[in-house]
Design a protein around this motif. Structure first.
Motif, PDB file in Angstrom:
ATOM      1  N   ASP A   1       0.817  -1.215   0.000  1.00 29.24           N
ATOM      2  CA  ASP A   1       0.000   0.000   0.000  1.00 29.24           C
ATOM      3  C   ASP A   1       0.850   1.265   0.000  1.00 29.24           C
ATOM      4  O   ASP A   1       0.330   2.372  -0.080  1.00 29.24           O
ATOM      5  CB  ASP A   1      -0.906  -0.029   1.242  1.00 29.24           C
ATOM      6  CG  ASP A   1      -2.019   0.997   1.188  1.00 29.24           C
ATOM      7  OD1 ASP A   1      -2.590   1.206   0.098  1.00 29.24           O
ATOM      8  OD2 ASP A   1      -2.309   1.616   2.231  1.00 29.24           O
ATOM      9  N   VAL A   2       2.179   1.104   0.078  1.00 28.07           N
ATOM     10  CA  VAL A   2       3.077   2.263   0.130  1.00 28.07           C
ATOM     11  C   VAL A   2       2.995   3.045  -1.178  1.00 28.07           C
ATOM     12  O   VAL A   2       2.921   2.454  -2.266  1.00 28.07           O
ATOM     13  CB  VAL A   2       4.521   1.805   0.407  1.00 28.07           C
ATOM     14  CG1 VAL A   2       5.505   2.957   0.249  1.00 28.07           C
ATOM     15  CG2 VAL A   2       4.620   1.209   1.811  1.00 28.07           C
TER      16      VAL A   2
ATOM     17  N   PHE B   1       6.378  15.009   7.408  1.00 25.10           N
ATOM     18  CA  PHE B   1       6.683  14.009   6.386  1.00 25.10           C
ATOM     19  C   PHE B   1       5.368  13.458   5.835  1.00 25.10           C
ATOM     20  O   PHE B   1       4.392  13.305   6.561  1.00 25.10           O
ATOM     21  CB  PHE B   1       7.530  12.882   6.964  1.00 25.10           C
ATOM     22  CG  PHE B   1       8.979  13.245   7.141  1.00 25.10           C
ATOM     23  CD1 PHE B   1       9.873  13.099   6.093  1.00 25.10           C
ATOM     24  CD2 PHE B   1       9.451  13.744   8.347  1.00 25.10           C
ATOM     25  CE1 PHE B   1      11.214  13.441   6.245  1.00 25.10           C
ATOM     26  CE2 PHE B   1      10.776  14.094   8.512  1.00 25.10           C
ATOM     27  CZ  PHE B   1      11.671  13.943   7.447  1.00 25.10           C
ATOM     28  N   SER B   2       5.360  13.143   4.548  1.00 21.98           N
ATOM     29  CA  SER B   2       4.123  12.739   3.890  1.00 21.98           C
ATOM     30  C   SER B   2       3.608  11.415   4.433  1.00 21.98           C
ATOM     31  O   SER B   2       4.402  10.542   4.800  1.00 21.98           O
ATOM     32  CB  SER B   2       4.347  12.617   2.386  1.00 21.98           C
ATOM     33  OG  SER B   2       4.617  13.876   1.820  1.00 21.98           O
ATOM     34  N   PRO B   3       2.270  11.243   4.460  1.00 18.97           N
ATOM     35  CA  PRO B   3       1.730   9.925   4.799  1.00 18.97           C
ATOM     36  C   PRO B   3       2.213   8.933   3.748  1.00 18.97           C
ATOM     37  O   PRO B   3       2.109   9.178   2.547  1.00 18.97           O
ATOM     38  CB  PRO B   3       0.212  10.138   4.728  1.00 18.97           C
ATOM     39  CG  PRO B   3       0.031  11.350   3.869  1.00 18.97           C
ATOM     40  CD  PRO B   3       1.227  12.204   4.100  1.00 18.97           C
ATOM     41  N   VAL B   4       2.733   7.801   4.190  1.00 18.69           N
ATOM     42  CA  VAL B   4       3.498   6.950   3.285  1.00 18.69           C
ATOM     43  C   VAL B   4       2.651   5.897   2.583  1.00 18.69           C
ATOM     44  O   VAL B   4       3.112   5.299   1.614  1.00 18.69           O
ATOM     45  CB  VAL B   4       4.670   6.293   4.058  1.00 18.69           C
ATOM     46  CG1 VAL B   4       4.185   5.181   4.954  1.00 18.69           C
ATOM     47  CG2 VAL B   4       5.761   5.819   3.120  1.00 18.69           C
ATOM     48  N   THR B   5       1.426   5.675   3.013  1.00 19.24           N
ATOM     49  CA  THR B   5       0.566   4.682   2.363  1.00 19.24           C
ATOM     50  C   THR B   5      -0.722   5.339   1.884  1.00 19.24           C
ATOM     51  O   THR B   5      -1.154   6.369   2.410  1.00 19.24           O
ATOM     52  CB  THR B   5       0.195   3.535   3.321  1.00 19.24           C
ATOM     53  OG1 THR B   5      -0.568   4.069   4.415  1.00 19.24           O
ATOM     54  CG2 THR B   5       1.441   2.828   3.847  1.00 19.24           C
ATOM     55  N   ARG B   6      -1.349   4.696   0.893  1.00 20.81           N
ATOM     56  CA  ARG B   6      -2.624   5.215   0.394  1.00 20.81           C
ATOM     57  C   ARG B   6      -3.700   5.134   1.471  1.00 20.81           C
ATOM     58  O   ARG B   6      -4.592   5.992   1.536  1.00 20.81           O
ATOM     59  CB  ARG B   6      -3.043   4.432  -0.849  1.00 20.81           C
ATOM     60  CG  ARG B   6      -2.209   4.772  -2.090  1.00 20.81           C
ATOM     61  CD  ARG B   6      -2.829   4.206  -3.346  1.00 20.81           C
ATOM     62  NE  ARG B   6      -2.156   4.699  -4.542  1.00 20.81           N
ATOM     63  CZ  ARG B   6      -1.497   3.930  -5.395  1.00 20.81           C
ATOM     64  NH1 ARG B   6      -1.404   2.631  -5.184  1.00 20.81           N
ATOM     65  NH2 ARG B   6      -0.924   4.446  -6.468  1.00 20.81           N
TER      66      ARG B   6
END
Length: 452
Positions: A116-117, A351-356
Motif C-alpha cells: 500500500d506504500v 513528512f508525507s503519509p506513506v501509504t494510500r
C-alpha cells in the motif's frame, strides 16, 4: 492481539533510529513502540538513537562485531551504503523486506501494508525488483508561491515550466513595488538531481545504480547541462536570488533558512523547498499577511515531466535473525506504517503519509481540506513513472556527490564558470567516490570528503 510467552521475558528487538536535531526527536518513536508493545506484549522494542549522518558507520561498526540491530534507519542518500554493508562473515547485512514477508497478508496478527506504500517511495527503496527496506518518512521537492505578489503582478497561472517561471519572475519584478528578484532556492544537490530526473536523465550509469554498483556519475549529462545553463541564465538576468551560501554537508540548514527568509520577507515570490517545510512556510506567509500555495517544481519546456523524486528515510531489516525476532521486527515495521500511526506521524512531523490507506484516513478526517498545502506532495508521490530516472539514483558517497555538484554550481553562478567544463570536472571528482566502502565507525560527513 499478539500471543504472550507465559512467564518468559519479552523478546527484545533492537531498533536504531535517526534523530536530526536532538535526541528528543525519538520521544515520538518511543511512544509508538510502547503502543506496539501493548498490542504485542511478547515483544519489547529497544530504541537506540543515532544522528542521521552517523548511522551507516555505527551500523557497520556493530556488524563487524556481530552486535548489529534488527532494524536500522537509513537516509535515502545512504541506500547504497546499506546495500553494501556486510556482517562479520562478509555477507550482506540486510535482507529484502519484501522477501522476508513472502507475500503474507499479516504477520503476528499485524496487517501487511508494504503493498500500500505510495509508489515513489516503494520504488526508490527497491533494488533489482524487490523492496529492500520499509519506507516510513518521505518527502518531495515543492515550489511554494506567494499568491499575493502574483495577483499584484497580474500573473494568473502558477508557472509549470522553466520558461513560464522566468516570465512570471519578470512580471513580478516589474510590478509596482515588486521585489528585486523573483525566485530562490538553496544550492543543494537534491534539487539538482530532481531536475535531472524530471527530464528523464540518469545521475549514474547501470540504470542509475539500480542494476549494480555504478561506475560513472553523470553530472555532465545533457539533462544536467540543460538545467545548469537555465539556472545560470536565471541568475544572470536577476530572476534568481542566490544568497551565496552553499547547502553542503556543513551549511544546509543555513542555506535553506536564508531562502525561506527571503520568501517570508517578500524579497521573492517563489521558493523551492521540501514538502516537510510546507506548513512552516505557509505559517510564515500567514504571519506576514500573504497567502502561500504549494506546487510542483517547474520542468524543462522541451521535455515532458518524468516523475518526482523523494527524500526521507527507510527502515532496513537485518538478515539471519532468529525466527521470532524477525517476525516481531516485521510486525513492528508494518505497525509503523499502519494507517492511523502513519497519519499521526505526518501530522506531527510534516513528512508525507506513506501509504494510500493513511492518505484515505487523513482525507476522511478533513485534514487536507484544512491543510491543502500537504496535498500536493501526496499527489506527486502517488503519480509515479516507473523508470530508472524517476526512481532516483543509488550512489556510493551520495552526500559527497551532493557537495561536489553544489561546489560546481556555486562556481557556475558566482564565478560564471562554463557549465560543461565545470560539471565535467565535478563528474570526475564524483567518480572517485564510487569505490569507497563504509568503514566501521565512519560518518556520512567523513565519507568522500577528500574529494569534495
Amino acid at each position: 492481539m499478539g500471543e504472550s510467552n507465559g512467564n518468559t521475558e519479552p523478546i527484545t528487538i533492537d531498533a536504531w533510529f535517526h534523530y536530526y536535531i536532538s535526541p528528543e526527536f525519538l520521544d515520538g518513536i518511543r511512544s509508538v513502540a510502547a503502543e506496539f508493545e501493548r498490542i504485542h506484549p511478547e515483544y519489547r522494542i529497544r530504541i537506540t538513537g543515532h544522528h542521521f549522518e552517523d548511522m551507516p558507520g555505527a551500523v557497520a561498526s556493530a556488524a563487524s562485531r556481530g552486535k548489529h540491530p534488527a532494524i536500522a534507519e537509513y537516509l535515502y542518500l545512504s541506500t547504497r551504503e546499506a546495500l553494501d554493508t556486510r556482517d562479520r562473515n562478509g555477507r550482506p547485512l540486510f535482507r529484502s523486506v519484501e522477501g522476508a514477508l513472502r507475500g503474507r497478508e499479516e504477520i503476528r496478527g499485524q496487517p501487511v501494508v508494504l503493498g500500500d506504500v505510495l509508489p515513489s517511495a516503494r520504488d526508490y527503496f527497491s533494488y533489482r525488483g524487490e523492496v529492500m527496506a520499509m519506507p516510513w518518512m518521505v518527502s518531495t521537492p515543492l515550489m511554494l508561491v506567494n499568491r499575493s505578489l502574483l495577483d499584484r503582478a497580474g500573473v494568473e497561472r502558477v508557472p509549470r515550466t522553466w520558461r513560464e517561471l522566468a516570465e512570471a519572475c519578470a512580471a513580478v519584478r516589474a510590478s509596482p513595488g515588486g521585489p528585486d528578484h523573483g525566485v530562490t532556492w538553496a544550492n543543494y544537490g537534491w534539487f539538482f538531481q530532481h531536475a535531472v530526473a524530471i527530464q528523464g536523465g540518469l545521475l549514474a550509469d547501470r540504470d542509475n545504480g539500480r542494476q549494480g554498483r555504478p561506475e560513472k556519475v553523470l553530472l555532465d549529462s545533457p539533462e544536467a547541462l540543460a538545467y545548469a545553463r537555465w539556472w545560470q541564465s536565471m541568475h544572470r538576468e536577476g530572476h534568481y536570488l542566490y544568497t551565496g551560501t552553499k547547502a553542503d554537508s556543513r551549511s544546509t540548514p543555513q542555506a535553506f533558512s536564508e531562502a525561506h527568509a527571503a520568501f517570508a520577507e517578500e524579497r521573492v515570490a517563489f521558493v523551492w523547498g521540501s514538502s516537510v517545510e510546507a506548513a512552516q512556510v505557509v505559517e510564515a506567509g500567514r504571519a506576514q499577511g500573504f497567502e502561500v500555495s504549494t506546487h510542483p517544481i517547474p520542468h524543462n519546456d522541451a521535455v515532458p515531466p518524468h516523475g518526482h523524486l523523494i527524500g526521507g528515510d527507510a527502515l532496513w531489516l537485518s538478515d539471519g535473525l532468529p525466527d521470532e525476532v524477525e517476525r516481531g521486527a516485521l510486525a513492528f515495521l508494518q505497525f509503523l506504517d499502519s494507517p492511523e500511526v502513519a497519519a499521526r506521524r505526518h501530522q506531527s512531523t510534516g513528512f508525507s503519509p506513506v501509504t494510500r490507506s493513511a492518505v484515505s484516513h487523513l482525507t476522511r478526517s478533513g485534514w487536507f481540506e484544512l491543510n491543502s498545502h500537504h496535498r500536493t506532495a501526496v499527489e506527486l508521490l502517488d503519480a509515479h513513472a516507473p523508470t530508472p530516472a524517476a526512481r532516483g539514483a543509488l550512489i556510493q558517497g551520495f552526500s559527497g556527490v551532493h557537495d561536489i555538484v553544489t561546489d560546481a554550481m556555486h562556481d557556475v553562478l558566482l564565478a560564471r564558470a562554463e557549465p560543461a567544463t565545470r560539471l565535467r570536472e565535478a563528474a570526475e571528482q564524483a567518480r572517485s567516490l564510487l569505490n569507497e566502502r563504509t568503514p566501521p565507525g565512519a560518518t556520512v560527513r567523513e565519507m568522500g570528503r577528500s574529494t569534495a
